[in-house]
Design a protein around this motif. Structure first.
Motif, short mmCIF file in Angstrom:
data_model
loop_
_atom_site.label_atom_id
_atom_site.label_comp_id
_atom_site.label_asym_id
_atom_site.label_seq_id
_atom_site.Cartn_x
_atom_site.Cartn_y
_atom_site.Cartn_z
N LEU A 196 23.47 -20.08 27.47
CA LEU A 196 22.27 -19.28 27.71
C LEU A 196 22.56 -17.83 28.04
O LEU A 196 21.66 -16.99 27.95
CB LEU A 196 21.45 -19.88 28.87
N HIS A 197 23.77 -17.51 28.46
CA HIS A 197 24.06 -16.16 28.96
C HIS A 197 25.34 -15.65 28.32
O HIS A 197 26.45 -15.90 28.80
CB HIS A 197 24.20 -16.19 30.49
N VAL B 101 26.55 -25.68 20.27
CA VAL B 101 25.53 -26.13 19.32
C VAL B 101 24.22 -25.37 19.47
O VAL B 101 23.38 -25.38 18.58
CB VAL B 101 25.27 -27.65 19.46
N TYR B 102 24.07 -24.71 20.62
CA TYR B 102 22.89 -23.86 20.82
C TYR B 102 23.31 -22.68 21.69
O TYR B 102 24.03 -22.85 22.69
CB TYR B 102 21.75 -24.60 21.51
N ALA B 103 22.86 -21.48 21.31
CA ALA B 103 23.20 -20.30 22.10
C ALA B 103 22.05 -19.30 22.08
O ALA B 103 21.38 -19.13 21.04
CB ALA B 103 24.47 -19.63 21.57
N GLU B 104 21.85 -18.66 23.21
CA GLU B 104 20.97 -17.50 23.29
C GLU B 104 21.87 -16.30 23.61
O GLU B 104 22.49 -16.24 24.68
CB GLU B 104 19.91 -17.69 24.37
N VAL B 105 21.96 -15.39 22.66
CA VAL B 105 22.84 -14.23 22.79
C VAL B 105 21.96 -13.00 23.02
O VAL B 105 20.99 -12.77 22.31
CB VAL B 105 23.70 -14.05 21.53
N ARG B 106 22.34 -12.21 24.02
CA ARG B 106 21.51 -11.07 24.40
C ARG B 106 22.22 -9.74 24.13
O ARG B 106 23.45 -9.67 24.12
CB ARG B 106 21.12 -11.17 25.87
N ARG C 149 19.70 -18.05 18.98
CA ARG C 149 18.51 -17.24 19.17
C ARG C 149 18.87 -16.00 19.99
O ARG C 149 19.94 -15.92 20.57
CB ARG C 149 17.40 -18.05 19.85
N CYS C 150 17.96 -15.06 20.05
CA CYS C 150 18.26 -13.75 20.62
C CYS C 150 17.38 -13.45 21.83
O CYS C 150 16.19 -13.80 21.87
CB CYS C 150 18.03 -12.68 19.54
N LEU C 151 17.97 -12.80 22.83
CA LEU C 151 17.24 -12.19 23.93
C LEU C 151 17.45 -10.68 23.83
O LEU C 151 18.59 -10.23 23.67
CB LEU C 151 17.76 -12.68 25.29
N VAL C 152 16.38 -9.91 23.92
CA VAL C 152 16.54 -8.46 23.97
C VAL C 152 16.52 -8.01 25.42
O VAL C 152 15.71 -8.48 26.22
CB VAL C 152 15.48 -7.72 23.13
#
Length: 362
Positions: free
Chosen positions: A18-19, A101-106, A147-150
């Motif tokens: 997540l981070h 398998v799942y990532a949120e990249v910011r 997925r992306c975090l801005v």
């Protein structure tokens, strides 16, 4: 007999992240290559191994402010659509190779406009890179969803614009909003209009809080800003008392954080580098896990910490004696806390994470 977790076996375990900062995870060779292509001559080294060592050493600074200084070099080579696309694509490939398998990249779009790109062009290039990285990872037999975090920088005054950017791209891969940067002197309440905008649009956001600053940072993030998750949050232990018999009493803030199941995006190696904790063995991760906070394991900045999700998990196993059921719990914690829709989260938990952990648990 079940094989205990080791660096080699943990690498096979499915992971949810997540981070992770895009500008903190470049390959050293890519930094050197793009610098040569774009004419950036400010790198402290042009040998791959020497540059990797420099990033790791410079980041082990003991303060968040000094930890952030090496980012000037990675950001400098991420100023064109081609560079942003390449870095994003390689990020996905590297995470997938580590069984994420799942990532949120910011990342912070405002840091990538020095050569005239618009915010929209920056985000479009990164999202295209993520999409191509997913295709390459799937072709290599390592499927991953990214997925992306801005992110808005907390010392600047662009958070409302970045929040609007998050909403503009919400159906194209951006799943949330974040603020980052030096905490001291820049409380999250400076950005209330951005958080209100996100809430008004039924959107999700996380806040870096409780890393370099104490409980007031966490209090503001939760009570005034309404954060869905906390980036780091290690200083919540300042609101917890541990008795000699091992029993734990939670203060009001710690209680509400646990009761509301607000996820903590914990980054062990990074926290040691910034001086938030003295060592992995002294990290509050285990105390928080034992008292059933929703803890998750994260990389923060893979280049700066010379780390992977496998390494972060292995460090926790070594320090606290965790087994496969513990690692599965931390992974499911992260997947439950992702900013994608519930049915998508559940599918990854039930169809990917649990079946693959069942093999490891035995």
């Amino acid at each position: 007999m079940t094989t205990p977790p080791s660096l080699e076996t943990i690498k096979r375990a499915p992971k949810a992240l997540l981070h992770d900062h895009l500008d903190g995870g470049l390959r050293p060779a890519t930094v050197i290559d793009i610098a040569g292509q774009t004419g950036y001559d400010g790198l402290p080294a042009t040998d791959v191994d020497e540059l990797a060592l420099w990033f790791r050493t410079a980041s082990h600074s003991g303060s968040l402010e000094r930890y952030l200084e090496p980012f000037s070099h990675t950001v400098a080579v991420m100023q064109t659509p081609e560079a942003l696309h390449r870095v994003a694509c390689e990020c996905v490939e590297d995470l997938a190779a580590d069984a994420v398998v799942y990532a949120e990249v910011r990342f912070a779009p405002e840091l990538h406009i020095n050569r005239g790109l618009s915010f929209d062009a920056v985000v479009e290039a990164v999202l295209a890179g993520f999409a191509d990285g997913e295709k390459a990872a799937a072709a290599a037999g390592n499927p991953i969803v990214v997925r992306c975090l801005v992110t808005a920088m907390r010392h600047a005054a662009l958070s409302r614009e970045i929040a609007e950017l998050a909403i503009r791209f919400r159906d194209r891969g951006v799943v949330g909003f974040d603020i980052a940067g030096a905490e001291a002197g820049y409380p999250p309440t400076r950005h209330l209009d951005a958080f209100e905008y996100m809430r008004n649009n039924n959107a999700r956001f996380t806040i870096h809080a409780g890393e370099a600053f104490g409980l007031p940072s966490i209090q503001e993030a939760i009570a005034f800003c309404g954060a869905d998750r906390l980036g780091h949050g290690v200083r919540i232990v300042d609101d917890m008392d541990v008795s000699g018999d091992g029993s734990v009493r939670l203060g009001r803030l710690a209680s509400i954080l646990r009761d509301k199941r607000i996820p903590l995006e914990m980054c062990p190696s990074s926290n040691v580098q910034t001086g938030a904790v003295a060592s992995i063995a002294e990290h509050p991760f285990d105390l928080l896990a034992r008292t059933r906070f929703r803890v998750t394991v994260n990389t923060d900045n893979r280049l700066m910490s010379d780390t992977t999700m496998t390494r972060e998990m292995a460090l926790l196993v070594e320090a606290f004696g965790y087994g496969w059921t513990d690692l599965q719990r931390f992974t499911i914690n992260a997947m439950k806390s992702a900013f994608i829709p519930f049915d998508e989260r559940l599918a990854i938990i039930d169809e990917v994470i649990k079946p693959r952990y069942a093999v490891l648990i035995g």
